[in-house]
Design a protein around this motif. Sequence first.
Motif, PDB file in Angstrom:
ATOM      1  N   ALA A  55       0.839  -1.201   0.000  1.00 35.85           N
ATOM      2  CA  ALA A  55       0.000   0.000   0.000  1.00 35.85           C
ATOM      3  C   ALA A  55       0.878   1.256   0.000  1.00 35.85           C
ATOM      4  O   ALA A  55       0.600   2.222  -0.728  1.00 35.85           O
ATOM      5  N   ALA A  56       1.938   1.249   0.796  1.00 37.79           N
ATOM      6  CA  ALA A  56       2.835   2.408   0.849  1.00 37.79           C
ATOM      7  C   ALA A  56       3.500   2.633  -0.502  1.00 37.79           C
ATOM      8  O   ALA A  56       3.663   3.784  -0.954  1.00 37.79           O
ATOM      9  N   TRP A  57       3.870   1.556  -1.152  1.00 34.07           N
ATOM     10  CA  TRP A  57       4.490   1.676  -2.477  1.00 34.07           C
ATOM     11  C   TRP A  57       3.506   2.305  -3.467  1.00 34.07           C
ATOM     12  O   TRP A  57       3.858   3.217  -4.229  1.00 34.07           O
ATOM     13  N   GLU A  58       2.279   1.797  -3.462  1.00 32.88           N
ATOM     14  CA  GLU A  58       1.261   2.322  -4.368  1.00 32.88           C
ATOM     15  C   GLU A  58       0.963   3.799  -4.100  1.00 32.88           C
ATOM     16  O   GLU A  58       0.537   4.529  -5.005  1.00 32.88           O
ATOM     17  N   GLN A  59       1.195   4.232  -2.870  1.00 33.90           N
ATOM     18  CA  GLN A  59       0.950   5.630  -2.493  1.00 33.90           C
ATOM     19  C   GLN A  59       2.221   6.483  -2.618  1.00 33.90           C
ATOM     20  O   GLN A  59       2.307   7.580  -2.060  1.00 33.90           O
ATOM     21  N   ILE A  63      10.351   4.675   0.514  1.00 31.84           N
ATOM     22  CA  ILE A  63      11.239   4.439   1.655  1.00 31.84           C
ATOM     23  C   ILE A  63      10.492   3.708   2.765  1.00 31.84           C
ATOM     24  O   ILE A  63      11.008   2.747   3.358  1.00 31.84           O
ATOM     25  N   HIS A  64       9.259   4.138   3.021  1.00 30.19           N
ATOM     26  CA  HIS A  64       8.467   3.463   4.058  1.00 30.19           C
ATOM     27  C   HIS A  64       8.171   2.022   3.648  1.00 30.19           C
ATOM     28  O   HIS A  64       8.250   1.108   4.480  1.00 30.19           O
ATOM     29  N   ALA A  65       7.851   1.815   2.372  1.00 30.08           N
ATOM     30  CA  ALA A  65       7.576   0.457   1.889  1.00 30.08           C
ATOM     31  C   ALA A  65       8.787  -0.445   2.100  1.00 30.08           C
ATOM     32  O   ALA A  65       8.664  -1.571   2.596  1.00 30.08           O
ATOM     33  N   VAL A  66       9.963   0.042   1.744  1.00 30.98           N
ATOM     34  CA  VAL A  66      11.181  -0.755   1.901  1.00 30.98           C
ATOM     35  C   VAL A  66      11.465  -1.015   3.378  1.00 30.98           C
ATOM     36  O   VAL A  66      11.827  -2.135   3.762  1.00 30.98           O
ATOM     37  N   ASN A  67      11.282  -0.008   4.225  1.00 29.31           N
ATOM     38  CA  ASN A  67      11.527  -0.198   5.658  1.00 29.31           C
ATOM     39  C   ASN A  67      10.623  -1.282   6.247  1.00 29.31           C
ATOM     40  O   ASN A  67      11.058  -2.103   7.062  1.00 29.31           O
ATOM     41  N   LEU A  68       9.372  -1.305   5.822  1.00 31.70           N
ATOM     42  CA  LEU A  68       8.446  -2.340   6.299  1.00 31.70           C
ATOM     43  C   LEU A  68       8.887  -3.723   5.819  1.00 31.70           C
ATOM     44  O   LEU A  68       8.857  -4.699   6.576  1.00 31.70           O
ATOM     45  N   GLU A 106      13.651  -0.430  -8.998  1.00 34.77           N
ATOM     46  CA  GLU A 106      13.693  -0.346 -10.460  1.00 34.77           C
ATOM     47  C   GLU A 106      12.590   0.544 -11.019  1.00 34.77           C
ATOM     48  O   GLU A 106      12.776   1.178 -12.064  1.00 34.77           O
ATOM     49  N   GLN A 107      11.446   0.609 -10.325  1.00 30.78           N
ATOM     50  CA  GLN A 107      10.287   1.298 -10.889  1.00 30.78           C
ATOM     51  C   GLN A 107       9.988   2.655 -10.262  1.00 30.78           C
ATOM     52  O   GLN A 107       9.395   3.517 -10.910  1.00 30.78           O
ATOM     53  N   ALA A 108      10.386   2.845  -9.017  1.00 30.42           N
ATOM     54  CA  ALA A 108      10.044   4.095  -8.332  1.00 30.42           C
ATOM     55  C   ALA A 108      10.889   5.253  -8.862  1.00 30.42           C
ATOM     56  O   ALA A 108      12.054   5.088  -9.212  1.00 30.42           O
ATOM     57  N   ASP A 109      10.271   6.429  -8.950  1.00 29.86           N
ATOM     58  CA  ASP A 109      10.968   7.642  -9.357  1.00 29.86           C
ATOM     59  C   ASP A 109      11.570   8.273  -8.105  1.00 29.86           C
ATOM     60  O   ASP A 109      10.935   9.080  -7.424  1.00 29.86           O
ATOM     61  N   LEU A 110      12.798   7.875  -7.786  1.00 28.34           N
ATOM     62  CA  LEU A 110      13.405   8.251  -6.515  1.00 28.34           C
ATOM     63  C   LEU A 110      14.204   9.547  -6.628  1.00 28.34           C
ATOM     64  O   LEU A 110      14.970   9.743  -7.579  1.00 28.34           O
TER      65      LEU A 110
END
Length: 361
Positions: A55-59, A63-68, A106-110
């Motif tokens: 859900a965090a990734w989709e939003q 960083i939060h998604a990876v930490n989880l 690979e996909q996130a615009d960081l």
Amino acid sequence: LLRFIETDDEEQLRQAPSMIRTSIRTHADRHGFVDYRSTHGAVHGAKKVMDQAYAAWEQSRPIHAVNLILLVVGEMVDLLQAADDSSGIIGGVIERGQETVKMILEQADLHPDERGTLFETLLQEGLHVRYDGWADWRLDYLEACSLIADKPELRERWDKVIAQLAAAERASSQGSSYLLDKLYEIRYATILRHQGEAKAQAFVEQNLSIPFFREIRIQRAVHEKDHEHVVRLAADGEACDASMRGLVRKWKTYRYDACRQLGWMDAARELAMEFILEGSFDHYLSLKRMYEASIWSDVYPQILFLLEQKKSQHANVYTRILVEECEKAKLLETIRHNPATIEYYDKFLLPEFKDEVFALY
């Protein structure tokens, strides 16, 4: 709104370990061990936290998604020390988590700052002592770091860590090892991704003692039709990896194919004979095509004689040659020593040896 999201993220990270561990405790026995029948329930909390990560990734909160996900993976690796994961459920959660991390990177615009934060977080996790003995999972994190090491300072940090790990592994293993080879492979992929083909090929040339790189170089030579170089590379590989039968066979195959391309028939025939005596019928047929029929009638009996000296070591190729050359009397004599195989050859032996075939049933 941003402050609310950050507070919410902090709360999720604070609650996540408790959610994961509650499921584990609920399904563990009184000694704290989770048997294989209970692993599905034990990972329930971990899967709920993974859902939060998705859900965090989709939003757009990578960083939060990876930490989880790192929380989940860390807890699951620790759980393996007190669980029977013969069903592969715990390992599956770990691998899905690490695959998702790579997908995010690979996909996130960081933003550059986010890349730096994630790089350091993943690097520290990959170096954690919990991954001692779990080489593939450690390597997954190191490889994930390489995906975002696009700045010179990040690559320099990453290279230093890889070099330290490689030196330590080389010292402890006294030579090649799975982990050492994989570290070099990841380094090659990173050079290719961030620095280009020329630097990657130079790295390959410097590390031909590693089978992965030797094969890359051989395949390049094959593509360039530089068959003499293939012969040299393959022969060196056979000498370098003499104690590893599978690798020796691989290099010998490359050398055999190159010799045929070059028209070096004496060398090709010699290699084909070696393959035949190791049990390869395909190489027997290839060798047969290298001779005129009038000459072959004198060659194949010598091969049969050599195989007979090996007795039953390569019985399958021996009998296939007898069928190929219509040596029915020899085949019948061979079958008499192993009558159970008659059903595979009865049609071939009939009608000439009708009485003998019936007697063997």
